[in-house]
Motif scaffolding. Structure first.
Motif, PDB file in Angstrom:
ATOM      1  N   ASN A   1       7.418  -3.025   6.693  1.00  0.00           N
ATOM      2  CA  ASN A   1       8.630  -2.622   5.971  1.00  0.00           C
ATOM      3  C   ASN A   1       9.919  -3.198   6.566  1.00  0.00           C
ATOM      4  O   ASN A   1      10.986  -2.603   6.434  1.00  0.00           O
ATOM      5  N   ASP A   2       9.803  -4.327   7.216  1.00  0.00           N
ATOM      6  CA  ASP A   2      10.955  -4.941   7.882  1.00  0.00           C
ATOM      7  C   ASP A   2      11.625  -3.984   8.863  1.00  0.00           C
ATOM      8  O   ASP A   2      12.773  -4.186   9.273  1.00  0.00           O
TER       9      ASP A   2
ATOM     10  N   PHE B   1       0.838  -1.198   0.000  1.00  0.00           N
ATOM     11  CA  PHE B   1       0.000   0.000   0.000  1.00  0.00           C
ATOM     12  C   PHE B   1       0.871   1.245   0.000  1.00  0.00           C
ATOM     13  O   PHE B   1       2.010   1.234   0.475  1.00  0.00           O
ATOM     14  N   ARG B   2       0.340   2.335  -0.541  1.00  0.00           N
ATOM     15  CA  ARG B   2       1.041   3.622  -0.538  1.00  0.00           C
ATOM     16  C   ARG B   2       0.405   4.543   0.497  1.00  0.00           C
ATOM     17  O   ARG B   2      -0.787   4.431   0.811  1.00  0.00           O
ATOM     18  N   LEU B   3       1.198   5.472   1.011  1.00  0.00           N
ATOM     19  CA  LEU B   3       0.738   6.522   1.911  1.00  0.00           C
ATOM     20  C   LEU B   3       1.125   7.882   1.352  1.00  0.00           C
ATOM     21  O   LEU B   3       2.152   8.004   0.677  1.00  0.00           O
TER      22      LEU B   3
ATOM     23  N   THR C   1       6.756   8.618  -1.173  1.00  0.00           N
ATOM     24  CA  THR C   1       5.346   8.329  -1.441  1.00  0.00           C
ATOM     25  C   THR C   1       5.123   7.552  -2.742  1.00  0.00           C
ATOM     26  O   THR C   1       4.023   7.082  -2.991  1.00  0.00           O
ATOM     27  N   SER C   2       6.160   7.417  -3.567  1.00  0.00           N
ATOM     28  CA  SER C   2       6.018   6.653  -4.806  1.00  0.00           C
ATOM     29  C   SER C   2       6.216   5.157  -4.582  1.00  0.00           C
ATOM     30  O   SER C   2       5.923   4.353  -5.466  1.00  0.00           O
ATOM     31  N   ARG C   3       6.717   4.825  -3.414  1.00  0.00           N
ATOM     32  CA  ARG C   3       6.999   3.420  -3.122  1.00  0.00           C
ATOM     33  C   ARG C   3       5.865   2.791  -2.298  1.00  0.00           C
ATOM     34  O   ARG C   3       5.145   3.488  -1.570  1.00  0.00           O
ATOM     35  N   TYR C   4       5.753   1.467  -2.432  1.00  0.00           N
ATOM     36  CA  TYR C   4       4.759   0.735  -1.653  1.00  0.00           C
ATOM     37  C   TYR C   4       5.323   0.362  -0.289  1.00  0.00           C
ATOM     38  O   TYR C   4       6.435  -0.167  -0.186  1.00  0.00           O
ATOM     39  N   ASN C   5       4.539   0.643   0.749  1.00  0.00           N
ATOM     40  CA  ASN C   5       4.828   0.069   2.056  1.00  0.00           C
ATOM     41  C   ASN C   5       4.445  -1.415   2.023  1.00  0.00           C
ATOM     42  O   ASN C   5       3.567  -1.833   1.261  1.00  0.00           O
TER      43      ASN C   5
END
Length: 559
Positions: free
Chosen positions: A482-483, A451-453, A526-530
């Protein structure tokens, strides 16, 4: 005898609820015109009491142990298989069995220790009315099984294992050659879903019409054995306490009537259904624990406010002595519960199967307790909370999740089940249908949710919630984000200790796990997925589908 033991026979009606049966033809309902009752009466053949209803039904009850030893309808014997009779549990043993006739009613009473069991016949009816009074734990469960000869009502439904010779689990779950699974546990139906269970050839119907289950345990959404069919024969059940996947202590006292009904192939008369059946003719028969209509009360509610009208609502009453339930009217939440034993009850409002409101109500004999509008508090429904994202719906069930519908009538290993693994992307539009309804430590633990935030969302701590409907072997979710952050392993909530996920039931105790995820766990890009990883933790269970597991209701990240 239609059909054979080697080839399934197509049948018209297998299991019907009240909606399906509303217009069906029937024989011998209590309000139907009386059939010729010239032969009504009883005799004693030395070993059994023999009762002729004067219609098309003759049955026998053992004078030694109270077993139903014969059930002849229109000249055909239906009772028994494998040398076994029909009875409470697996048979009561030596009992005191007596008979008395009161006008157009014959009552056979069975006394076994503290347990009392009754068979009643009415002149001109093709029905047997049964009551069971269990006073304590001296009899392990509360089950009546009607055993039916092989070949009379063959079928290949989920609860039939005639053609499924390979054992999958324990000694009661089987696999057919085509990979489909079968078990007596796979009824599909909750108690609230059916009025009767049985079979029909099209010209003969054999049914058990359930009682109101006021002395049963588990509430309206409980699933248990209803019917089975094997090479030996078939079985129809009235189960009031089975000890499997139970969420409540068992209740004691008189339960009934439940009815064995024979018909011309149609469903039983709706006048036999628990919500309609009245038995004033039984008021003076001396049945232990019997409470007539005059000794009962009613609860009526003018409406329920604060509902989410996208969901059905159910109102239940429960205390240690009795339980009742009814659907609330969709338009306004109006409800009415009649025939309630006097006492003080917890009234619960369910959204779907999720309890969202409780209150207390007292019922008096011969009176109606009228309740003003009940308002579901906003905090009572977790679906009201504002969420950044949500997978599933807060309704107390795993409905909508992958394989959820199949799991009420199949084993998780069934060939029809979609893969239990696979990751989920929030925003894909398939979040719920891609997420498996069940998670097991040894099967699909470690499932990933992407998911993204937004920047603002990633700058704050958030509450993550995971709702479950049951668990096996103390399975519960531990999460990692996210480890970078891992939650503590939560304590296991109270859940049934028996099998559930593999025997067609997700019904346990609904519970919500909450996790306070710190802002430091989120990605700032914000472009990356959590990435959220959900693991199942437990020190119990065995392997595969009997490893520790849990059933999912909903998952969300609160705003």
């Amino acid at each position: 005898m239609p059909g054979s033991v080697n080839r399934p026979v197509r049948r018209r009606t297998l299991v019907l609820g009240s909606a399906a049966a509303a217009g069906a033809a029937a024989l011998g309902g209590p309000l139907a015109p009386a059939a010729s009752a010239a032969g009504f009466g009883w005799s004693d053949d030395g070993a059994n009491y023999v009762v002729d209803t004067g219609a098309n039904l003759v049955f026998k009850v053992s004078k030694t142990n109270g077993d139903l030893t014969s059930l002849v309808y229109r000249g055909t014997e239906y009772q028994g298989y494998g040398g076994k009779n029909s009875h409470i549990e697996s048979g009561l043993g030596t009992s005191t069995v007596t008979l008395k006739q009161s006008g157009s009613t014959i009552l056979i009473s069975v006394a076994y220790g503290t347990l009392r069991h009754y068979y009643a016949a009415r002149s001109g009816e093709n029905n047997i009315y049964l009551w069971t009074n269990k006073a304590d734990t001296s009899v392990s469960a509360t089950r009546f099984i009607l055993r039916v000869k092989a070949g009379l009502f063959l079928n290949d439904e989920p609860d039939s294992y005639t053609y499924a010779p390979t054992t999958v689990e324990a000694s009661d779950v089987f696999r057919k050659a085509d990979g489909q699974t079968r078990s007596k546990h796979y009824s599909r139906l909750r108690v609230i879903d059916y009025d009767h269970v049985g079979w029909s050839t099209g010209t003969v119907g054999l049914w058990i019409v359930r009682s109101n289950h006021e002395k049963a345990s588990g509430g309206p959404f409980y699933r248990s054995l209803l019917r089975h069919q094997s090479a030996d024969g078939g079985g129809l059940y009235e189960i009031l306490y089975y000890g499997e996947n139970q969420t409540e202590a068992q209740r004691f006292g008189l339960q009934g009537p439940y009815v064995i009904a024979l018909t011309d192939g149609g469903a039983p008369s709706p006048s036999l259904y628990h919500g309609a059946l009245t038995t004033p003719w039984a008021d003076g028969l001396g049945i232990a624990g019997y409470v007539p209509a005059s000794g009962r009360g009613r609860v009526a509610g003018v409406g329920i406010a604060g509902r989410n009208t996208a969901y059905p609502y159910t109102v239940g009453l429960a205390n240690p002595e009795a339980q009742y339930w009814t659907p609330a009217r969709a338009s306004d939440g109006w409800f009415s519960l009649a025939g309630v034993l006097p006492g003080t009850y917890t009234l619960t409002v369910y959204k779907g199967e999720l309890a969202v409101c409780t209150t207390s109500v007292t019922v008096a004999a011969g009176a109606t307790t009228t309740l003003n509008t009940i308002t579901v508090p906003s905090s009572g429904d977790p679906g009201n909370a504002s969420a950044i994202w949500r997978i599933g719906e807060w309704d107390g069930t795993p409905g909508g999740f992958k394989n959820a519908a199949l799991m009420t009538y199949a084993h998780p290993s069934d060939v029809r089940a979609a893969s239990w693994t696979g990751n989920v992307v929030v925003g894909s539009g398939t979040e719920t249908s891609s997420f498996p309804c069940y998670l097991w430590k040894d099967v699909n633990s470690g499932i990933l949710v992407y998911f993204r935030l937004t920047a603002a969302q990633a700058a704050a701590a958030h509450i993550l919630r995971i709702g479950v409907t049951t668990a096996y072997a103390n399975g519960r979710p531990q999460v990692t984000v996210n480890d970078a952050w891992t939650s503590a392993a939560p304590s296991p909530p109270v859940q049934p200790s028996t099998r559930s996920l593999t025997v067609g039931s997700y019904r346990g105790n609904n519970h919500t796990f909450t996790y306070s995820v710190p802002a430091s766990a989120w990605l700032t890009d914000t472009s990356r997925y959590n990435t959220l990883r959900i693991d199942v933790v437990s020190g119990s269970g065995t392997t595969s589908y009997l490893s520790a597991g849990t059933a999912i209701d909903a998952i969300d990240l609160l705003a």
